[in-house]
Scaffold this active site. Structure first.
Site, PDB file in Angstrom:
ATOM      1  N   VAL A  86      20.747  58.445  15.283  1.00  0.00           N
ATOM      2  CA  VAL A  86      20.208  57.857  16.386  1.00  0.00           C
ATOM      3  C   VAL A  86      20.179  56.307  16.446  1.00  0.00           C
ATOM      4  CG1 VAL A  86      17.991  57.708  17.989  1.00  0.00           C
ATOM      5  CG2 VAL A  86      18.956  59.869  17.233  1.00  0.00           C
ATOM      6  N   CYS A  87      19.722  55.789  15.187  1.00  0.00           N
ATOM      7  CA  CYS A  87      19.732  54.218  14.971  1.00  0.00           C
ATOM      8  C   CYS A  87      21.014  53.452  15.298  1.00  0.00           C
ATOM      9  CB  CYS A  87      19.415  54.036  13.558  1.00  0.00           C
ATOM     10  SG  CYS A  87      17.790  54.768  13.102  1.00  0.00           S
ATOM     11  N   SER A  88      21.934  54.102  14.947  1.00  0.00           N
ATOM     12  CA  SER A  88      23.419  53.642  15.240  1.00  0.00           C
ATOM     13  C   SER A  88      23.991  53.770  16.338  1.00  0.00           C
ATOM     14  CB  SER A  88      24.360  54.143  14.356  1.00  0.00           C
ATOM     15  OG  SER A  88      24.156  53.914  12.923  1.00  0.00           O
TER      16      SER A  88
END
Length: 199
Positions: A86-88
């Protein structure tokens, strides 16, 4: 190919389930809207994203929070870690694509911080092509997030102690808006689009 894709989906589902399971253990942050972020973590410094050679040449210098927040309007967001899903795919891109809108609203800097070393953060930022727009910092031992009560144990996802997913608008050290996801696998309130509307 189909088997490999199926295995990938199964693994992703297991990891999301493991991370999502931490929702019930969400601790309330020690800071809130109106808190002074600098005072809350006055003895903490962060490590600006850099290559190893840059670290050596700077004698492994760190950046005090006063240098980051004092007299500035800052949007900061924290996330579980570099290279994670999700971060990327969502979190960093939501800030990267809104950078011009943040600048138009008078924001001096947009900052991403994670419980990672500054070298990993640096390579990840370059891979995402976001380093020109966003300032990336490593909280290598989690000191910053511990002070804010924003740490979570993600050992079930093989990540160990990490940061919750969150965002804040900070004006001269004072928190004007703060958003914390119920679980680190969620992406509902901490996006660049949400914080942009709160400035």
């Amino acid at each position: 190919m189909a088997m490999a894709f199926s295995a990938l989906l199964k693994r992703t589902s297991v990891i999301n389930s493991a991370i999502g399971g931490f929702q019930a253990s969400r601790a309330f942050a020690s800071v809130a809207v109106g808190s002074d972020l600098i005072s809350a973590s006055s003895d903490v410094s962060l490590q600006r994203a850099r290559s190893w050679d840059e670290g050596v040449s700077s004698k492994f210098a760190t950046t005090p929070l006063t240098d980051i927040f004092k007299g500035k309007k800052v949007v900061i967001f924290g996330l579980p870690g570099a290279y994670t899903g999700v971060c990327s795919a969502q979190h960093v891109p939501s800030y990267n694509r809104n950078i011009d809108s943040f600048k138009r609203k008078g924001i001096d800097s947009v900052i991403c911080v994670a419980v990672n070393d500054p070298y990993t953060i640096n390579a990840w930022a370059e891979k995402l092509q976001a380093k020109e727009a966003i300032e990336f910092y490593g909280d290598f031992d989690g000191s910053f997030h511990k002070k804010l009560d924003l740490m979570i144990d993600l050992s079930a996802a093989l990540l160990g102690p990490r940061s919750h997913r969150w965002s804040a608008y900070v004006d001269d050290g004072k928190i004007k808006a703060l958003n914390i996801e119920k679980a680190p696998s969620e992406f509902d309130v901490s996006s660049g689009d949400v914080i942009l509307q709160q400035i």
